[in-house]
Write a protein that holds these residues in place. Structure first.
Motif, PDB file in Angstrom:
ATOM      1  N   VAL A  67       0.837  -1.202   0.000  1.00 30.06           N
ATOM      2  CA  VAL A  67       0.000   0.000   0.000  1.00 30.06           C
ATOM      3  C   VAL A  67       0.873   1.254   0.000  1.00 30.06           C
ATOM      4  O   VAL A  67       0.612   2.214  -0.740  1.00 30.06           O
ATOM      5  CB  VAL A  67      -0.942  -0.016   1.223  1.00 30.06           C
ATOM      6  N   CYS A  68       1.926   1.247   0.813  1.00 28.05           N
ATOM      7  CA  CYS A  68       2.849   2.391   0.834  1.00 28.05           C
ATOM      8  C   CYS A  68       3.517   2.576  -0.523  1.00 28.05           C
ATOM      9  O   CYS A  68       3.698   3.704  -0.998  1.00 28.05           O
ATOM     10  CB  CYS A  68       3.905   2.191   1.919  1.00 28.05           C
ATOM     11  N   ALA A  69       3.885   1.477  -1.162  1.00 33.11           N
ATOM     12  CA  ALA A  69       4.525   1.567  -2.478  1.00 33.11           C
ATOM     13  C   ALA A  69       3.579   2.190  -3.496  1.00 33.11           C
ATOM     14  O   ALA A  69       3.994   3.036  -4.306  1.00 33.11           O
ATOM     15  CB  ALA A  69       4.973   0.182  -2.944  1.00 33.11           C
ATOM     16  N   VAL A  70       2.306   1.798  -3.463  1.00 34.61           N
ATOM     17  CA  VAL A  70       1.338   2.354  -4.410  1.00 34.61           C
ATOM     18  C   VAL A  70       1.146   3.845  -4.167  1.00 34.61           C
ATOM     19  O   VAL A  70       1.128   4.664  -5.114  1.00 34.61           O
ATOM     20  CB  VAL A  70      -0.004   1.609  -4.292  1.00 34.61           C
ATOM     21  N   LEU A  71       1.008   4.244  -2.896  1.00 32.65           N
ATOM     22  CA  LEU A  71       0.793   5.658  -2.583  1.00 32.65           C
ATOM     23  C   LEU A  71       1.990   6.512  -3.003  1.00 32.65           C
ATOM     24  O   LEU A  71       1.828   7.570  -3.633  1.00 32.65           O
ATOM     25  CB  LEU A  71       0.522   5.826  -1.089  1.00 32.65           C
ATOM     26  N   TYR A  72       3.195   6.054  -2.661  1.00 33.67           N
ATOM     27  CA  TYR A  72       4.374   6.819  -3.068  1.00 33.67           C
ATOM     28  C   TYR A  72       4.550   6.797  -4.582  1.00 33.67           C
ATOM     29  O   TYR A  72       5.086   7.744  -5.169  1.00 33.67           O
ATOM     30  CB  TYR A  72       5.613   6.276  -2.369  1.00 33.67           C
ATOM     31  N   GLY A  73       4.104   5.725  -5.224  1.00 34.81           N
ATOM     32  CA  GLY A  73       4.141   5.705  -6.677  1.00 34.81           C
ATOM     33  C   GLY A  73       3.231   6.764  -7.282  1.00 34.81           C
ATOM     34  O   GLY A  73       3.604   7.441  -8.254  1.00 34.81           O
ATOM     35  N   VAL A  74       2.045   6.932  -6.702  1.00 34.73           N
ATOM     36  CA  VAL A  74       1.128   7.973  -7.174  1.00 34.73           C
ATOM     37  C   VAL A  74       1.739   9.351  -6.972  1.00 34.73           C
ATOM     38  O   VAL A  74       1.690  10.222  -7.859  1.00 34.73           O
ATOM     39  CB  VAL A  74      -0.225   7.853  -6.450  1.00 34.73           C
ATOM     40  N   PHE A  75       2.337   9.569  -5.768  1.00 30.97           N
ATOM     41  CA  PHE A  75       2.975  10.861  -5.508  1.00 30.97           C
ATOM     42  C   PHE A  75       4.121  11.117  -6.484  1.00 30.97           C
ATOM     43  O   PHE A  75       4.320  12.243  -6.945  1.00 30.97           O
ATOM     44  CB  PHE A  75       3.492  10.905  -4.068  1.00 30.97           C
ATOM     45  N   ALA A  76       4.874  10.068  -6.787  1.00 34.68           N
ATOM     46  CA  ALA A  76       6.003  10.223  -7.714  1.00 34.68           C
ATOM     47  C   ALA A  76       5.515  10.615  -9.101  1.00 34.68           C
ATOM     48  O   ALA A  76       6.091  11.501  -9.753  1.00 34.68           O
ATOM     49  CB  ALA A  76       6.807   8.923  -7.782  1.00 34.68           C
ATOM     50  N   VAL A  77       4.440   9.966  -9.579  1.00 35.22           N
ATOM     51  CA  VAL A  77       3.906  10.293 -10.902  1.00 35.22           C
ATOM     52  C   VAL A  77       3.416  11.738 -10.941  1.00 35.22           C
ATOM     53  O   VAL A  77       3.665  12.478 -11.912  1.00 35.22           O
ATOM     54  CB  VAL A  77       2.771   9.322 -11.269  1.00 35.22           C
ATOM     55  N   ARG A  78       2.750  12.175  -9.887  1.00 34.21           N
ATOM     56  CA  ARG A  78       2.265  13.558  -9.855  1.00 34.21           C
ATOM     57  C   ARG A  78       3.418  14.542  -9.885  1.00 34.21           C
ATOM     58  O   ARG A  78       3.364  15.552 -10.602  1.00 34.21           O
ATOM     59  CB  ARG A  78       1.411  13.765  -8.599  1.00 34.21           C
ATOM     60  N   ARG A  79       4.457  14.270  -9.139  1.00 28.10           N
ATOM     61  CA  ARG A  79       5.613  15.175  -9.143  1.00 28.10           C
ATOM     62  C   ARG A  79       6.333  15.129 -10.480  1.00 28.10           C
ATOM     63  O   ARG A  79       6.876  16.139 -10.946  1.00 28.10           O
ATOM     64  CB  ARG A  79       6.568  14.795  -8.005  1.00 28.10           C
ATOM     65  N   ILE A  80       6.383  13.975 -11.095  1.00 30.47           N
ATOM     66  CA  ILE A  80       7.040  13.863 -12.403  1.00 30.47           C
ATOM     67  C   ILE A  80       6.309  14.719 -13.431  1.00 30.47           C
ATOM     68  O   ILE A  80       6.934  15.442 -14.217  1.00 30.47           O
ATOM     69  CB  ILE A  80       7.086  12.393 -12.846  1.00 30.47           C
ATOM     70  N   PHE A  81       4.969  14.666 -13.427  1.00 25.92           N
ATOM     71  CA  PHE A  81       4.211  15.506 -14.353  1.00 25.92           C
ATOM     72  C   PHE A  81       4.387  16.984 -14.013  1.00 25.92           C
ATOM     73  O   PHE A  81       4.395  17.838 -14.917  1.00 25.92           O
ATOM     74  CB  PHE A  81       2.735  15.122 -14.320  1.00 25.92           C
ATOM     75  N   SER A  82       4.517  17.301 -12.730  1.00 30.98           N
ATOM     76  CA  SER A  82       4.754  18.688 -12.346  1.00 30.98           C
ATOM     77  C   SER A  82       6.098  19.179 -12.877  1.00 30.98           C
ATOM     78  O   SER A  82       6.213  20.290 -13.407  1.00 30.98           O
ATOM     79  CB  SER A  82       4.711  18.822 -10.816  1.00 30.98           C
ATOM     80  N   VAL A  83       7.122  18.334 -12.751  1.00 34.05           N
ATOM     81  CA  VAL A  83       8.437  18.697 -13.273  1.00 34.05           C
ATOM     82  C   VAL A  83       8.403  18.811 -14.793  1.00 34.05           C
ATOM     83  O   VAL A  83       8.979  19.736 -15.380  1.00 34.05           O
ATOM     84  CB  VAL A  83       9.495  17.664 -12.828  1.00 34.05           C
TER      85      VAL A  83
END
Length: 395
Positions: A67-83
């Motif tokens: 569950v932690c991996a999925v949540l941090y994966g979502v956060f990573a994708v959002r930050r990647i699109f922001s960058v």
């Protein structure tokens, strides 16, 4: 009963061997006559290196880590699109002085989120008695790093954009809470449900060595995966090229010659005003094509100087990886390349890469017109070189 030392038969109940005199009560474990060790006392045994709890508790750890991996994966994708959005804004010259700083901070956050995903996945798939403490320390290190990066972002927001301070504080609190829940939850499951004692009874040197061993294991796994993927890709490309070029299948055949200069008339009438207008009309799409065509023509004009101006795909990817820093280097290198090749066509440019870079960075504080002046320099020098190239080659 036989003697454990010489193998001769001994009298029943005898303590010493009648042939070699060996003390039969001192037989090593596993040898005939060895004393039977007493059974272990009832209760838990903290000295055991690995826990033998029911699989249900181990499954709880894996589910929590997943569950932690999925949540941090979502956060990573959002930050990647922001960058990525920030990089595209820089490519379109829509940025402020603080844009590179926020890009770097968002990029670091994305990288750290990916790190947390990797560690939590390792908890799910590769946890062993030897790397549990190392994984836990690496997870805690990633959480602390995320908190530090978001704290720095909040401080910068407080100094330069006080209107967004409340949102910055809220974001910092949520990131801190998420990191704390991840690390503390993992430790609590190991300690309370699995009955293990992570980090207990180990000194600093031992823990440091376990962290290094875990990192080396991760690096080796990633390296093996990358080498396998590269080998598969190379084999696929080689097969495809061989099928498309049957004349080069036989051993000893010559390698196809490299591509030369573009056999067409290069565009020498680019305009900054047209670039801006078409960028606005196409919502920035024309800007991407403009950079692609510009790099293509510059490589044709400057062919033979031992350098290459990367195209649009490489520019976007490297700018994304470096949080926009590579964009400035790209323009700086382009300005220097144009100035260095001008004498080949009887020209001389006063502006070089340093001039372009200064207008892009420092000139952005002049009501944002600096980047447009930098683009004007690039366009003007490229037009001059393309015109001279066309004249010299008769196209």
């Amino acid at each position: 009963m036989k003697c454990w030392k010489c193998g001769n038969e001994t009298a029943p109940g005898a303590r010493f061997c009648g042939v070699c005199g060996a003390d039969l009560s001192q037989a090593p474990q596993g040898q005939p006559g060895a004393p039977t060790p007493p059974p272990p006392p009832p209760g838990p045994h903290p000295q055991e290196p690995w826990n033998t709890n029911p699989s249900g508790n181990e499954m709880i750890l894996k589910v929590f880590a997943a569950v932690c991996a999925v949540l941090y994966g979502v956060f990573a994708v959002r930050r990647i699109f922001s960058v990525l959005g920030g990089v595209l804004n820089i490519l379109r010259f829509h940025f402020s002085v603080l844009s590179p700083i926020y890009l770097i901070l968002n990029g670091l956050t994305a990288v750290l989120c990916v790190w947390m995903v990797i560690i939590t996945i390792m908890f799910v798939m590769r946890r062993t008695p030897q790397n549990t403490d190392g994984l836990l320390l690496l997870l805690a290190g990633g959480g602390v790093a995320i908190v530090a990066v978001r704290l720095l972002s909040t401080l910068i927001t407080a100094l330069f954009n006080s209107y967004a301070l409340l949102d910055g504080l809220k974001s910092f609190f949520l990131w801190t809470l998420g990191a704390a829940v991840t690390v503390a939850g993992m430790y609590a499951i190991l300690r309370l449900l699995l009955g293990e004692n992570p980090l207990v009874g180990k000194d600093k040197d031992t823990l440091s060595q376990e962290v290094r061993d875990t990192v080396n294991s991760l690096t080796q796994t990633a390296s093996e995966a990358a080498q396998g993927a590269k080998a598969s890709w190379d084999a696929q490309q080689q097969t495809q090229w061989t099928q498309q070029n049957p004349q080069y299948q036989a051993p000893g055949q010559p390698v196809p010659p490299p591509m030369g200069c573009a056999p067409y008339r290069l565009k020498a009438d680019r305009s900054l005003l047209v670039y801006i207008l078409l960028n606005l009309i196409t919502c920035g799409i024309y800007g991407w094509y403009f950079l692609y065509a510009l790099a293509r023509d510059v490589n044709a004009v400057c062919a033979g100087d031992g350098k290459t101006t990367p195209g649009l795909v490489k520019l976007i990817l490297l700018s994304f990886i470096t949080c926009g820093i590579y964009t400035f280097f790209w323009y700086y290198s382009l300005g220097n390349r144009l100035a260095a090749n001008a004498p080949r066509y009887g020209l001389s440019f006063q502006e070089n890469g340093t001039t372009v870079l200064l207008w892009m960075v420092l000139g952005s504080m002049l009501c944002g017109i600096g980047p447009f002046i930098a683009m004007h320099i690039i366009i003007k020098n490229t037009n001059d070189l393309c015109g001279a190239y066309n004249y010299q080659h008769g196209v």
